[in-house]
Design an enzyme around this catalytic site. Structure first.
Site, PDB file in Angstrom:
ATOM      1  N   CYS A 212     -31.357  11.067 -20.618  1.00  0.00           N
ATOM      2  CA  CYS A 212     -31.616  11.931 -19.466  1.00  0.00           C
ATOM      3  C   CYS A 212     -30.249  12.236 -18.830  1.00  0.00           C
ATOM      4  O   CYS A 212     -29.660  11.370 -18.188  1.00  0.00           O
ATOM      5  CB  CYS A 212     -32.549  11.205 -18.507  1.00  0.00           C
ATOM      6  SG  CYS A 212     -33.135  12.211 -17.156  1.00  0.00           S
TER       7      CYS A 212
ATOM      8  N   CYS B  16     -13.941   9.353 -22.209  1.00  0.00           N
ATOM      9  CA  CYS B  16     -13.293   9.285 -20.890  1.00  0.00           C
ATOM     10  C   CYS B  16     -14.031   8.399 -19.880  1.00  0.00           C
ATOM     11  O   CYS B  16     -13.539   8.184 -18.786  1.00  0.00           O
ATOM     12  CB  CYS B  16     -13.093  10.690 -20.308  1.00  0.00           C
ATOM     13  SG  CYS B  16     -14.604  11.511 -19.745  1.00  0.00           S
TER      14      CYS B  16
ATOM     15  N   CYS C 271     -19.551   8.907 -21.153  1.00  0.00           N
ATOM     16  CA  CYS C 271     -18.785   9.532 -22.226  1.00  0.00           C
ATOM     17  C   CYS C 271     -17.982   8.441 -22.929  1.00  0.00           C
ATOM     18  O   CYS C 271     -17.290   7.651 -22.281  1.00  0.00           O
ATOM     19  CB  CYS C 271     -17.851  10.606 -21.666  1.00  0.00           C
ATOM     20  SG  CYS C 271     -16.761  11.315 -22.925  1.00  0.00           S
TER      21      CYS C 271
ATOM     22  N   CYS D 162     -18.861  16.700 -23.151  1.00  0.00           N
ATOM     23  CA  CYS D 162     -18.587  16.100 -21.851  1.00  0.00           C
ATOM     24  C   CYS D 162     -17.954  17.154 -20.947  1.00  0.00           C
ATOM     25  O   CYS D 162     -16.997  17.828 -21.333  1.00  0.00           O
ATOM     26  CB  CYS D 162     -17.642  14.911 -22.007  1.00  0.00           C
ATOM     27  SG  CYS D 162     -17.120  14.182 -20.437  1.00  0.00           S
TER      28      CYS D 162
ATOM     29  N   CYS E  83     -14.069  15.958 -20.290  1.00  0.00           N
ATOM     30  CA  CYS E  83     -13.015  15.912 -21.322  1.00  0.00           C
ATOM     31  C   CYS E  83     -13.298  16.734 -22.567  1.00  0.00           C
ATOM     32  O   CYS E  83     -12.434  16.858 -23.428  1.00  0.00           O
ATOM     33  CB  CYS E  83     -12.719  14.465 -21.700  1.00  0.00           C
ATOM     34  SG  CYS E  83     -14.000  13.691 -22.723  1.00  0.00           S
TER      35      CYS E  83
END
Length: 132
Positions: free
Chosen positions: A119, A99, A96, A47, A50
């Site tokens: 995607c 987060c 995510c 991510c 985070c």
């Protein structure tokens, strides 16, 4: 997995304006422009907000869509899902799992073994290269 809870002001201070627009405001980068689209190195996609591990490079494939595409997350819970009815469409949003930042969308036109295509916006990701 321990969740991260920050205010939008805290995120805004940590992310670039472009990252904030996509990760926190659910924007989309233009197709074919992402820095990780053509990446063929071995490693882990994390991510961009985070650092949560999201996808292993072995699950990345060329979908021809203009965005990095993967057929499954690295672990159960790494990615969270939410119905997205914006723009008059019914899609599944990928977030995510740690987060809650926007990553992209999931479609049912990917390769086996899952048949799914995650995607994902390049700007929503960081790449950590790992030796093969």
């Amino acid at each position: 997995m321990e969740k991260i809870n920050k205010t939008e002001e805290e995120w805004k201070a940590e992310l670039t304006p472009e990252q904030f627009e996509v990760l926190r405001k659910k924007g989309t980068e233009r197709p074919w422009t992402g820095a990780l689209l053509e990446n063929k190195k071995s490693g882990v996609y994390e991510c961009g907000a985070c650092g949560n591990p999201l996808f292993d490079s072995s699950t990345k494939f060329d979908s021809g869509s203009g965005w990095p595409s993967f057929f499954q997350p690295i672990t159960k819970g790494a990615v969270a899902y939410k119905l997205d009815t914006s723009h008059g469409m019914h899609r599944t949003e990928a977030l995510c799992g740690k987060c809650g930042s926007h990553l992209g969308h999931i479609f049912n036109d990917g390769p086996q073994p899952t048949g799914e295509r995650y995607c994902i916006n390049s700007i929503s990701l960081k790449f950590e290269e790992k030796p093969k």
